[in-house]
Design a protein around this motif. Structure first.
Motif, PDB file in Angstrom:
ATOM      1  N   LYS A   2       2.242  -9.962  -0.451  1.00 32.52           N
ATOM      2  CA  LYS A   2       3.110  -9.831   0.708  1.00 32.52           C
ATOM      3  C   LYS A   2       2.428 -10.456   1.923  1.00 32.52           C
ATOM      4  CE  LYS A   2       5.128  -5.423  -0.676  1.00 32.52           C
ATOM      5  NZ  LYS A   2       5.370  -4.026  -0.292  1.00 32.52           N
ATOM      6  N   THR A   3       3.230 -10.979   2.816  1.00 33.37           N
ATOM      7  CA  THR A   3       2.689 -11.406   4.102  1.00 33.37           C
ATOM      8  C   THR A   3       2.449 -10.158   4.940  1.00 33.37           C
ATOM      9  OG1 THR A   3       4.843 -11.576   5.188  1.00 33.37           O
ATOM     10  CG2 THR A   3       4.035 -13.550   4.024  1.00 33.37           C
ATOM     11  N   ALA A   4       1.692 -10.288   6.013  1.00 35.82           N
ATOM     12  CA  ALA A   4       1.451  -9.147   6.889  1.00 35.82           C
ATOM     13  C   ALA A   4       2.778  -8.592   7.413  1.00 35.82           C
ATOM     14  CB  ALA A   4       0.527  -9.544   8.036  1.00 35.82           C
ATOM     15  N   ALA A   5       3.704  -9.475   7.778  1.00 36.53           N
ATOM     16  CA  ALA A   5       4.998  -9.039   8.316  1.00 36.53           C
ATOM     17  C   ALA A   5       5.827  -8.282   7.275  1.00 36.53           C
ATOM     18  CB  ALA A   5       5.777 -10.244   8.832  1.00 36.53           C
ATOM     19  N   GLU A   6       5.609  -8.568   6.012  1.00 35.57           N
ATOM     20  CA  GLU A   6       6.366  -7.897   4.951  1.00 35.57           C
ATOM     21  C   GLU A   6       5.817  -6.514   4.612  1.00 35.57           C
ATOM     22  OE1 GLU A   6       7.869 -11.821   2.448  1.00 35.57           O
ATOM     23  OE2 GLU A   6       5.921 -10.928   1.988  1.00 35.57           O
ATOM     24  N   CYS A   7       4.609  -6.212   5.031  1.00 38.36           N
ATOM     25  CA  CYS A   7       4.016  -4.915   4.734  1.00 38.36           C
ATOM     26  C   CYS A   7       4.719  -3.831   5.553  1.00 38.36           C
ATOM     27  CB  CYS A   7       2.522  -4.925   5.054  1.00 38.36           C
ATOM     28  SG  CYS A   7       1.574  -5.951   3.910  1.00 38.36           S
ATOM     29  N   GLN A   8       5.092  -2.749   4.863  1.00 36.86           N
ATOM     30  CA  GLN A   8       5.826  -1.662   5.507  1.00 36.86           C
ATOM     31  C   GLN A   8       5.007  -0.385   5.625  1.00 36.86           C
ATOM     32  OE1 GLN A   8       8.956  -2.152   6.870  1.00 36.86           O
ATOM     33  NE2 GLN A   8       8.432  -4.268   6.354  1.00 36.86           N
ATOM     34  N   SER A   9       3.820  -0.368   5.027  1.00 35.85           N
ATOM     35  CA  SER A   9       3.003   0.843   5.061  1.00 35.85           C
ATOM     36  C   SER A   9       1.528   0.460   5.064  1.00 35.85           C
ATOM     37  CB  SER A   9       3.303   1.705   3.833  1.00 35.85           C
ATOM     38  OG  SER A   9       2.836   1.046   2.657  1.00 35.85           O
ATOM     39  N   MET A  10       0.705   1.446   5.364  1.00 36.86           N
ATOM     40  CA  MET A  10      -0.743   1.209   5.287  1.00 36.86           C
ATOM     41  C   MET A  10      -1.159   0.949   3.847  1.00 36.86           C
ATOM     42  SD  MET A  10      -2.002   0.868   8.177  1.00 36.86           S
ATOM     43  CE  MET A  10      -3.671   0.693   7.561  1.00 36.86           C
ATOM     44  N   ALA A  11      -0.474   1.537   2.887  1.00 34.64           N
ATOM     45  CA  ALA A  11      -0.785   1.254   1.478  1.00 34.64           C
ATOM     46  C   ALA A  11      -0.564  -0.221   1.180  1.00 34.64           C
ATOM     47  CB  ALA A  11       0.052   2.134   0.550  1.00 34.64           C
ATOM     48  N   ASP A  12       0.530  -0.783   1.702  1.00 36.17           N
ATOM     49  CA  ASP A  12       0.787  -2.219   1.527  1.00 36.17           C
ATOM     50  C   ASP A  12      -0.330  -3.044   2.158  1.00 36.17           C
ATOM     51  OD1 ASP A  12       3.236  -1.663   0.298  1.00 36.17           O
ATOM     52  OD2 ASP A  12       4.442  -2.202   2.062  1.00 36.17           O
ATOM     53  N   ILE A  13      -0.686  -2.688   3.379  1.00 40.41           N
ATOM     54  CA  ILE A  13      -1.747  -3.409   4.103  1.00 40.41           C
ATOM     55  C   ILE A  13      -3.046  -3.347   3.313  1.00 40.41           C
ATOM     56  CG2 ILE A  13      -3.224  -3.349   6.170  1.00 40.41           C
ATOM     57  CD1 ILE A  13      -0.520  -4.434   6.884  1.00 40.41           C
ATOM     58  N   ARG A  14      -3.410  -2.154   2.854  1.00 41.14           N
ATOM     59  CA  ARG A  14      -4.670  -1.984   2.121  1.00 41.14           C
ATOM     60  C   ARG A  14      -4.669  -2.774   0.825  1.00 41.14           C
ATOM     61  NH1 ARG A  14      -4.251   4.083   3.823  1.00 41.14           N
ATOM     62  NH2 ARG A  14      -5.456   4.002   5.759  1.00 41.14           N
ATOM     63  N   THR A  15      -3.551  -2.792   0.140  1.00 40.06           N
ATOM     64  CA  THR A  15      -3.445  -3.578  -1.100  1.00 40.06           C
ATOM     65  C   THR A  15      -3.695  -5.046  -0.822  1.00 40.06           C
ATOM     66  OG1 THR A  15      -1.924  -2.012  -2.139  1.00 40.06           O
ATOM     67  CG2 THR A  15      -1.856  -4.283  -2.952  1.00 40.06           C
ATOM     68  N   GLU A  16      -3.103  -5.572   0.230  1.00 46.20           N
ATOM     69  CA  GLU A  16      -3.251  -6.995   0.552  1.00 46.20           C
ATOM     70  C   GLU A  16      -4.655  -7.309   1.044  1.00 46.20           C
ATOM     71  OE1 GLU A  16      -1.078  -9.216  -0.464  1.00 46.20           O
ATOM     72  OE2 GLU A  16       0.058  -7.494  -1.206  1.00 46.20           O
ATOM     73  N   ILE A  17      -5.235  -6.420   1.833  1.00 45.82           N
ATOM     74  CA  ILE A  17      -6.613  -6.644   2.282  1.00 45.82           C
ATOM     75  C   ILE A  17      -7.559  -6.627   1.085  1.00 45.82           C
ATOM     76  CG2 ILE A  17      -8.543  -5.592   3.553  1.00 45.82           C
ATOM     77  CD1 ILE A  17      -6.489  -4.911   5.761  1.00 45.82           C
TER      78      ILE A  17
END
Length: 104
Positions: A2-17
């Motif tokens: 996902k792009t940063a803009a597509e992340c909807q939760s901290m879980a999404d952010i953490r997965t991408e990081i």
């Protein structure tokens, strides 16, 4: 992915990081393989591990790339200086004689 803009939760952010961190480590491992090969080539060519003009060139490249990407050039230059110092130490290990009987 996902792009940063597509992340909807901290879980999404953490997965991408975490995904990016793994990719960065893979790239650093690939870079490290070139450092080892550079040490081998420098040994045969009689070159030192530390070539200041090349260090300056790498640092200028990093600063330029950082600025082009909207990142802080000084911060990434500091990171790369650690990477460069570590690389020089590795090359010096490769260039150093392997003991009192090496070459004999």
């Amino acid at each position: 992915m996902k792009t940063a803009a597509e992340c909807q939760s901290m879980a999404d952010i953490r997965t991408e990081i975490d995904r990016l961190d793994e990719t960065l480590m893979q790239l650093l491992a690939e870079r490290w393989s070139y450092i080892g090969r550079a040490g081998e080539i420098k040994t045969k060519a009689g070159l030192p591990a530390d070539i200041p003009s090349r260090v300056d060139e790498v640092r200028a490249n990093v600063r330029r790339h950082a600025a082009d990407l909207g990142l802080d050039p000084a911060f990434y230059d500091a990171i790369w200086m650690q990477l460069i110092r570590h690389s020089i130490v590795r090359e010096e290990e490769i260039l150093a004689p392997q003991g009192p009987h090496s070459g004999a």
